[in-house]
Design a protein around this motif. Structure first.
Motif, PDB file in Angstrom:
ATOM      1  N   VAL A 118       0.867  -1.036  -0.052  1.00 22.01           N
ATOM      2  CA  VAL A 118       0.073  -0.105  -0.158  1.00 22.01           C
ATOM      3  C   VAL A 118       0.950   0.868  -0.020  1.00 22.01           C
ATOM      4  O   VAL A 118       0.695   2.309  -0.787  1.00 22.01           O
ATOM      5  CB  VAL A 118      -0.880   0.007   1.308  1.00 22.01           C
ATOM      6  CG1 VAL A 118      -1.463   1.368   1.199  1.00 22.01           C
ATOM      7  CG2 VAL A 118      -1.986  -1.109   1.073  1.00 22.01           C
ATOM      8  N   ASP A 119       1.722   1.353   0.770  1.00 19.93           N
ATOM      9  CA  ASP A 119       2.840   2.401   0.958  1.00 19.93           C
ATOM     10  C   ASP A 119       3.545   2.591  -0.504  1.00 19.93           C
ATOM     11  O   ASP A 119       3.719   3.605  -0.906  1.00 19.93           O
ATOM     12  CB  ASP A 119       3.861   2.150   1.836  1.00 19.93           C
ATOM     13  CG  ASP A 119       3.055   2.369   3.302  1.00 19.93           C
ATOM     14  OD1 ASP A 119       2.034   2.608   3.624  1.00 19.93           O
ATOM     15  OD2 ASP A 119       3.956   1.913   4.418  1.00 19.93           O
ATOM     16  N   LEU A 120       3.972   1.671  -1.127  1.00 21.41           N
ATOM     17  CA  LEU A 120       4.629   1.690  -2.327  1.00 21.41           C
ATOM     18  C   LEU A 120       3.741   2.191  -3.418  1.00 21.41           C
ATOM     19  O   LEU A 120       4.270   2.871  -4.464  1.00 21.41           O
ATOM     20  CB  LEU A 120       5.266   0.254  -2.442  1.00 21.41           C
ATOM     21  CG  LEU A 120       6.478  -0.132  -1.678  1.00 21.41           C
ATOM     22  CD1 LEU A 120       6.789  -1.623  -1.929  1.00 21.41           C
ATOM     23  CD2 LEU A 120       7.520   0.623  -1.631  1.00 21.41           C
ATOM     24  N   ARG A 121       2.570   1.595  -3.407  1.00 19.58           N
ATOM     25  CA  ARG A 121       1.666   2.148  -4.587  1.00 19.58           C
ATOM     26  C   ARG A 121       1.544   3.759  -4.516  1.00 19.58           C
ATOM     27  O   ARG A 121       1.604   4.240  -5.322  1.00 19.58           O
ATOM     28  CB  ARG A 121       0.482   1.484  -4.277  1.00 19.58           C
ATOM     29  CG  ARG A 121      -0.680   1.910  -5.231  1.00 19.58           C
ATOM     30  CD  ARG A 121      -2.088   1.350  -5.171  1.00 19.58           C
ATOM     31  NE  ARG A 121      -2.816   1.830  -4.090  1.00 19.58           N
ATOM     32  CZ  ARG A 121      -4.068   1.785  -4.161  1.00 19.58           C
ATOM     33  NH1 ARG A 121      -4.988   1.167  -4.790  1.00 19.58           N
ATOM     34  NH2 ARG A 121      -4.750   2.368  -3.045  1.00 19.58           N
ATOM     35  N   ARG A 122       1.416   4.100  -3.121  1.00 15.36           N
ATOM     36  CA  ARG A 122       1.256   5.633  -3.002  1.00 15.36           C
ATOM     37  C   ARG A 122       2.278   6.423  -3.367  1.00 15.36           C
ATOM     38  O   ARG A 122       2.510   7.445  -3.940  1.00 15.36           O
ATOM     39  CB  ARG A 122       0.898   5.999  -1.414  1.00 15.36           C
ATOM     40  CG  ARG A 122       0.270   7.169  -1.270  1.00 15.36           C
ATOM     41  CD  ARG A 122       0.041   7.341   0.169  1.00 15.36           C
ATOM     42  NE  ARG A 122      -0.912   6.594   0.861  1.00 15.36           N
ATOM     43  CZ  ARG A 122      -0.852   5.612   1.782  1.00 15.36           C
ATOM     44  NH1 ARG A 122       0.454   5.380   2.250  1.00 15.36           N
ATOM     45  NH2 ARG A 122      -1.815   4.811   2.250  1.00 15.36           N
ATOM     46  N   GLU A 123       3.492   5.885  -3.100  1.00 14.11           N
ATOM     47  CA  GLU A 123       4.725   6.514  -3.149  1.00 14.11           C
ATOM     48  C   GLU A 123       5.390   6.452  -4.480  1.00 14.11           C
ATOM     49  O   GLU A 123       5.685   7.686  -5.059  1.00 14.11           O
ATOM     50  CB  GLU A 123       6.021   5.910  -2.255  1.00 14.11           C
ATOM     51  CG  GLU A 123       7.361   6.614  -2.283  1.00 14.11           C
ATOM     52  CD  GLU A 123       8.138   5.933  -1.562  1.00 14.11           C
ATOM     53  OE1 GLU A 123       9.561   6.036  -1.854  1.00 14.11           O
ATOM     54  OE2 GLU A 123       7.974   5.333  -0.425  1.00 14.11           O
TER      55      GLU A 123
END
Length: 325
Positions: free
Chosen positions: A190-195
């Motif tokens: 989830v964090d990587l998708r946002r970043e």
């Protein structure tokens, strides 16, 4: 414009018993920055569909577009520049990693294959992505067997991301991990998708996991999509008996949604006539046994292939009406 789309996709395999129709006429799309969940029992064709979309499995018929370009019949050479933008994370991290390469070599190999950077630049990129997925730089000279299952999956994720792709296909990426490690990997995704502005196709047999990560969900049964809806709407009002049965098997999912699935998955070499789910469906009637249902809109953004699914006619009409000036 969708980042990835498929139209009437068919993927077949020749077997001694006949033609296995692993993917039998599926259409889908994934928008930039979206996570599309794909769920269904083992053997329903999820992984074959995922590999076919990346041209890792031969396509018998249909059309695949990536970033507006038809890639269905592209040669391996013509596909090569696009491979950087389409990457995959596999189910079994131990099997997906070459045991004779260190973690550093595993992450550097894609950069070398695509001619990216010199030795210094590659080292910088490898260490940066390793740190981003939670791998210590001083561990990169170790071999896969020296890492835990969760660490191996972080290596697999880092290997996919080191090329800065637009789309990552995650094929059961947490099913082989302990529950606590699953949560760590899901939060990282989830964090990587946002970043990085990634799009995901997230394949799983576990609706509970997909509920946590997906924006939209496709439910697949015996080579076909039987339900498609935004995640929150699907969980609130599942319409297909198969979807309700899958939810009944999720701990805490609420068995009131439907009875658990009975019987075994039929063969895709000789699928049942009519609705493919009818031999296992508590609602099956004569029409289900004779007539194959098509995906139809039952509410805004919600499609179901079931003769018994009620249609929210007013909602569908409102969606179809043009906006007032």
């Amino acid at each position: 414009m969708p980042l990835l789309s498929a139209e009437d996709l068919h993927i077949h395999h020749a077997t001694p018993g006949g033609t296995l129709r692993a993917v039998d006429g599926i259409s889908l799309s994934i928008a930039p920055g979206e996570t599309l969940g794909l769920v269904g029992e083992s053997g329903c064709g999820k992984s074959t569909l995922a590999r076919g979309l990346l041209r890792l499995a031969p396509v018998a018929a249909g059309r695949i577009e990536f970033a507006g370009q038809d890639i269905t019949r592209l040669s391996a050479g013509a596909l090569r520049p696009l491979r950087r933008q389409m990457q995959m994370v596999f189910q079994d991290p131990a099997a997906a990693l070459n045991p004779r390469q260190t973690a550093r070599a595993l992450l550097e190999t894609p950069l070398i294959a695509h001619g990216i950077g010199d030795r210094v630049e590659r080292r910088r990129r490898v260490e940066a992505i390793a740190e981003r997925v939670g791998l210590a730089v001083d561990s990169l000279d170790r071999f896969p067997h020296e890492f835990s299952g969760g660490q191996k999956q972080r290596i697999g994720l880092a290997r996919a991301l080191v090329l800065a792709p637009k789309l990552v296909v995650c094929d059961e990426p947490v099913s082989a991990l302990d529950v606590s490690v699953q949560a760590q990997i899901l939060n990282l995704l989830v964090d990587l998708r946002r970043e990085f502005g990634l799009s995901y196709l997230f394949v799983s047999h576990d609706l509970g996991v997909v509920r946590w990560i997906a924006d939209r969900v496709l439910v697949m049964y015996l080579g076909r999509i039987v339900e498609s809806a935004p995640q929150d709407r699907l969980w609130a009002r599942p319409q297909h008996p198969y979807t309700r049965a899958l939810m009944a098997s999720v701990p805490g999912g609420g068995r009131r949604r439907g009875a658990p699935i009975i019987g075994d998955l039929p063969s895709t070499i000789d699928p049942p006539q009519g609705c493919r789910f009818h031999p296992r469906c508590p609602l099956a009637d004569a029409r289900c046994r004779a007539e194959s249902p098509v995906l139809r809109m039952v509410s805004p953004g919600h499609q179901v292939a079931c003769h018994h699914a009620p249609v929210d006619a007013a909602a569908v009409i409102r969606v179809a009406e043009p906006a007032l000036p």
